[in-house]
Design an enzyme around this catalytic site. Structure first.
Site, PDB file in Angstrom:
ATOM      1  N   TYR A 122       6.229   6.475   8.952  1.00  0.00           N
ATOM      2  CA  TYR A 122       5.318   5.333   9.004  1.00  0.00           C
ATOM      3  C   TYR A 122       5.622   4.356   7.872  1.00  0.00           C
ATOM      4  CZ  TYR A 122       0.931   2.704   8.631  1.00  0.00           C
ATOM      5  OH  TYR A 122      -0.012   1.711   8.542  1.00  0.00           O
ATOM      6  N   LYS A 127       6.841   0.452   8.097  1.00  0.00           N
ATOM      7  CA  LYS A 127       6.096  -0.651   7.484  1.00  0.00           C
ATOM      8  C   LYS A 127       6.960  -1.416   6.482  1.00  0.00           C
ATOM      9  CE  LYS A 127       1.891  -0.736   9.242  1.00  0.00           C
ATOM     10  NZ  LYS A 127       1.323  -1.938   9.919  1.00  0.00           N
ATOM     11  N   SER A 175       1.291  -2.582   5.174  1.00  0.00           N
ATOM     12  CA  SER A 175       0.568  -1.433   4.641  1.00  0.00           C
ATOM     13  C   SER A 175       1.007  -1.136   3.219  1.00  0.00           C
ATOM     14  CB  SER A 175       0.819  -0.198   5.509  1.00  0.00           C
ATOM     15  OG  SER A 175       0.263   0.964   4.923  1.00  0.00           O
TER      16      SER A 175
END
Length: 275
Positions: free
Chosen positions: A165, A169, A152
């Site tokens: 998050y 990632k 990402s």
């Protein structure tokens, strides 16, 4: 073929994209990027094991491409082992894996508890670790293969309310880099695609058109990606066209990642004397 001949030889480039007769696993195959990736692999000639936690979605995409459905939770070691054993039994050999799985927990860091933190890392990193450890060793024993993951933009840049998050990632990206180097000598290539904003079915449920327009305004190409535009680079990394790539993270974000954020100002005339 000698080194000199190999330097000047012209390959059949289209054939390098073909995956005829090869067995591939797609983790998170049921919708969005996963669904388009299954179509991409199948159109290139691959036999595909379509893995999803949702039985209905796994069967639906498998039916569309003549693939094999498989219901599994890729964060569980026993399930991942079963997935690879099933693929080897069905295909004789696993040539590649494309792992799409990942869900973003978007909220301030202070609002996370330990359980939510662990879940975020499970859904982003743990299944990749299991796929590499189990699948990488299987491919190593069989002469090589390709594992491709979906990272990402958040793993490369700081994004508001995505601390956990983004950190997970970033961990996935470095797992790909380190494992890519470790397995490269065995012709097991491990790489990833790092998308920016993608208009997936899940995000479409969470964002209205005004939000999508706001997102589009910050993307140099003027719009978010479609799932198919991420499936294309994933197919490239799964194929022999990327045969000299290992531990790489390809950014596919419409130009967001390379753009510096500057205030909009108007500059007056230069005061530098003219020579």
């Amino acid at each position: 073929m000698t080194i000199e001949n190999s330097i000047h030889a012209t390959p059949d480039y289209l054939s390098l994209l073909r995956l005829d007769g090869r067995g591939y696993i797609v983790l998170g195959a049921g919708q969005g990027i996963g669904e388009q990736t299954v179509h991409a692999l199948a159109q290139a000639g691959a036999k595909v094991l379509c893995v999803d936690r949702d039985e209905q979605l796994a069967h639906a995409i498998a039916d569309k491409v003549g693939g094999i459905p498989c219901v599994a939770d890729a964060t569980q070691r026993s399930d991942v082992q079963r997935v690879f054993d099933t693929a080897r039994k069905q295909f004789g050999r696993v040539h590649g894996v494309i792992d799409i799985i990942g869900v973003a927990g978007i909220k301030p860091l202070a609002e996370f508890d330990d359980e939510a933190w662990d879940r975020q890392f499970d859904i982003v990193v743990r299944h990749a670790y299991l796929a590499i450890q189990i699948g990488g060793e299987m491919m190593k024993a069989d002469g090589g293969g390709s594992l491709v993951f979906v990272g990402s933009l958040a793993g490369n840049r700081a994004v508001p309310n995505e601390v956990v998050y983004a950190t997970s990632k970033a961990a996935l990206h470095h797992l790909v880099r380190c494992a890519g180097v470790e397995y490269a000598p065995y012709n097991v290539r491990i790489n990833a695609v790092s998308p920016g904003f993608v208009r997936t079915p899940r995000l479409n449920q969470r964002l209205d058109e005004s939000a999508w327009q706001t997102i589009s305004d910050v993307i140099p190409l003027g719009r978010p990606a479609t799932p198919a535009e991420i499936a294309g680079p994933l197919l490239f990394l799964a194929s022999d066209l990327s045969s000299h790539m290992a531990g790489e993270i390809i950014e596919v974000d419409g130009g967001v990642g390379v753009m510096a954020k500057f205030p909009k100002v108007t500059f007056g005339p230069s005061t530098t004397p003219t020579p």
